[in-house]
Write a protein that holds these residues in place. Sequence first.
Motif, PDB file in Angstrom:
ATOM      1  N   TYR B  33      -2.225  -7.158   8.868  1.00  0.00           N
ATOM      2  CA  TYR B  33      -1.429  -6.834   7.684  1.00  0.00           C
ATOM      3  C   TYR B  33      -1.247  -5.324   7.579  1.00  0.00           C
ATOM      4  O   TYR B  33      -2.161  -4.559   7.873  1.00  0.00           O
ATOM      5  CB  TYR B  33      -2.139  -7.297   6.404  1.00  0.00           C
ATOM      6  CG  TYR B  33      -2.366  -8.783   6.303  1.00  0.00           C
ATOM      7  CD1 TYR B  33      -3.445  -9.399   6.934  1.00  0.00           C
ATOM      8  CD2 TYR B  33      -1.521  -9.582   5.537  1.00  0.00           C
ATOM      9  CE1 TYR B  33      -3.661 -10.764   6.821  1.00  0.00           C
ATOM     10  CE2 TYR B  33      -1.726 -10.945   5.416  1.00  0.00           C
ATOM     11  CZ  TYR B  33      -2.800 -11.525   6.060  1.00  0.00           C
ATOM     12  OH  TYR B  33      -3.011 -12.876   5.937  1.00  0.00           O
ATOM     13  N   TYR B  35      -0.161  -2.462   4.571  1.00  0.00           N
ATOM     14  CA  TYR B  35       0.022  -2.232   3.146  1.00  0.00           C
ATOM     15  C   TYR B  35       0.337  -0.758   2.930  1.00  0.00           C
ATOM     16  O   TYR B  35      -0.001   0.093   3.742  1.00  0.00           O
ATOM     17  CB  TYR B  35      -1.250  -2.551   2.356  1.00  0.00           C
ATOM     18  CG  TYR B  35      -1.717  -3.978   2.402  1.00  0.00           C
ATOM     19  CD1 TYR B  35      -2.604  -4.418   3.391  1.00  0.00           C
ATOM     20  CD2 TYR B  35      -1.295  -4.897   1.444  1.00  0.00           C
ATOM     21  CE1 TYR B  35      -3.053  -5.729   3.420  1.00  0.00           C
ATOM     22  CE2 TYR B  35      -1.741  -6.204   1.463  1.00  0.00           C
ATOM     23  CZ  TYR B  35      -2.622  -6.613   2.452  1.00  0.00           C
ATOM     24  OH  TYR B  35      -3.058  -7.899   2.473  1.00  0.00           O
ATOM     25  N   PHE B  45       2.168  -4.900  -0.338  1.00  0.00           N
ATOM     26  CA  PHE B  45       2.224  -5.610   0.929  1.00  0.00           C
ATOM     27  C   PHE B  45       3.510  -5.236   1.670  1.00  0.00           C
ATOM     28  O   PHE B  45       4.590  -5.230   1.088  1.00  0.00           O
ATOM     29  CB  PHE B  45       2.181  -7.111   0.664  1.00  0.00           C
ATOM     30  CG  PHE B  45       2.488  -7.957   1.858  1.00  0.00           C
ATOM     31  CD1 PHE B  45       3.766  -8.420   2.080  1.00  0.00           C
ATOM     32  CD2 PHE B  45       1.493  -8.270   2.763  1.00  0.00           C
ATOM     33  CE1 PHE B  45       4.059  -9.194   3.186  1.00  0.00           C
ATOM     34  CE2 PHE B  45       1.781  -9.050   3.876  1.00  0.00           C
ATOM     35  CZ  PHE B  45       3.064  -9.512   4.081  1.00  0.00           C
ATOM     36  N   TYR B  48       3.172  -8.910   7.634  1.00  0.00           N
ATOM     37  CA  TYR B  48       2.061  -9.691   8.186  1.00  0.00           C
ATOM     38  C   TYR B  48       2.430 -10.131   9.586  1.00  0.00           C
ATOM     39  O   TYR B  48       3.542 -10.585   9.830  1.00  0.00           O
ATOM     40  CB  TYR B  48       1.813 -10.883   7.272  1.00  0.00           C
ATOM     41  CG  TYR B  48       1.107 -12.065   7.901  1.00  0.00           C
ATOM     42  CD1 TYR B  48       1.787 -13.258   8.146  1.00  0.00           C
ATOM     43  CD2 TYR B  48      -0.247 -11.996   8.217  1.00  0.00           C
ATOM     44  CE1 TYR B  48       1.141 -14.340   8.704  1.00  0.00           C
ATOM     45  CE2 TYR B  48      -0.898 -13.083   8.772  1.00  0.00           C
ATOM     46  CZ  TYR B  48      -0.197 -14.259   9.008  1.00  0.00           C
ATOM     47  OH  TYR B  48      -0.849 -15.331   9.558  1.00  0.00           O
ATOM     48  N   PRO B  55       6.505 -13.431  10.630  1.00  0.00           N
ATOM     49  CA  PRO B  55       7.394 -14.467  10.101  1.00  0.00           C
ATOM     50  C   PRO B  55       8.297 -14.000   8.965  1.00  0.00           C
ATOM     51  O   PRO B  55       9.352 -14.568   8.744  1.00  0.00           O
ATOM     52  CB  PRO B  55       6.443 -15.560   9.596  1.00  0.00           C
ATOM     53  CG  PRO B  55       5.071 -15.130   9.911  1.00  0.00           C
ATOM     54  CD  PRO B  55       5.088 -13.739  10.406  1.00  0.00           C
ATOM     55  N   ASP B  56       7.873 -12.960   8.253  1.00  0.00           N
ATOM     56  CA  ASP B  56       8.609 -12.546   7.066  1.00  0.00           C
ATOM     57  C   ASP B  56       8.578 -11.029   6.978  1.00  0.00           C
ATOM     58  O   ASP B  56       7.513 -10.455   6.810  1.00  0.00           O
ATOM     59  CB  ASP B  56       7.977 -13.179   5.826  1.00  0.00           C
ATOM     60  CG  ASP B  56       8.716 -12.849   4.534  1.00  0.00           C
ATOM     61  OD1 ASP B  56       8.390 -13.471   3.516  1.00  0.00           O
ATOM     62  OD2 ASP B  56       9.623 -11.991   4.548  1.00  0.00           O
ATOM     63  N   SER B  58      10.441  -9.324   4.748  1.00  0.00           N
ATOM     64  CA  SER B  58      11.088  -8.942   3.489  1.00  0.00           C
ATOM     65  C   SER B  58      10.284  -7.937   2.681  1.00  0.00           C
ATOM     66  O   SER B  58      10.794  -7.326   1.755  1.00  0.00           O
ATOM     67  CB  SER B  58      11.365 -10.187   2.641  1.00  0.00           C
ATOM     68  OG  SER B  58      10.153 -10.824   2.287  1.00  0.00           O
ATOM     69  N   GLY B  59       8.990  -7.770   3.007  1.00  0.00           N
ATOM     70  CA  GLY B  59       8.164  -6.816   2.284  1.00  0.00           C
ATOM     71  C   GLY B  59       8.402  -5.376   2.685  1.00  0.00           C
ATOM     72  O   GLY B  59       8.009  -4.453   1.966  1.00  0.00           O
TER      73      GLY B  59
END
Lengths: 110, 116
Positions: B33, B35, B45, B48, B55-56, B58-59
């Motif tokens: 992760y 941050y 966040f 990951y 997988p994502d 968007s953060g």
Amino acid sequence: AQRVTQPEKLLSVFKGAPVELKCNYSYSGSPELFWYVQYSRQRLQLLLRHISRESIKGFTADLNKGETSFHLKKPFAQEEDSAMYYCALSGLANFNKFYFGSGTKLNVKP
Amino acid sequence: GAGVSQSPSNKVTEKGKDVELRCDPISGHTALYWYRQSLGQGLEFLIYFQGNSAPDKSGLPSDRFSAERTGGSVSTLTIQRTQQEDSAVYLCASSLLLAGGLDTQYFGPGTRLTVL
């Protein structure tokens, strides 16, 4: 929206007094809640998580789904408990994202 | 054994420059992760990795931010055309993914980025 709220930036208590650090959350699925602690000049580390139902260093936290809270409690604070405490949330079956609160600084006075 | 390490520990750069932050997770940890912690704020966040896959994404705060992970180990967070608002401490954490869920996240010491 997914959110973790820690309303207190600073909490000061005397040694031996009870302490409660508040955490409220908003999450659309089944949450897993955590408390992390960062002592002075140390790394952020896990203190406890709901699913383990453990008591670490005398701290406990109960998940209240009705009030969407996960407050951290200790009956008798010690000076060595002084630190930054962060409440965090992820999905119970999905750890793709974590949401952290802004933290509460606990100051235990002698 | 060795914990999560991050480099550099401090980075000062000029606005508009690109920076690369590195994270070495604990050996064998499949989850990683990133941050961001801005002054007085909680951890935000960013991204990951499960193995080498994210997988994502968007953060990530903007398209100036990108991250990759190779060999299921080292990860790099790259910020292009840095802005002053990118100044923060960037934290990396790694963990084992178990059959029953996520194991403990172990955090690195962070990289303090200052954009002048």
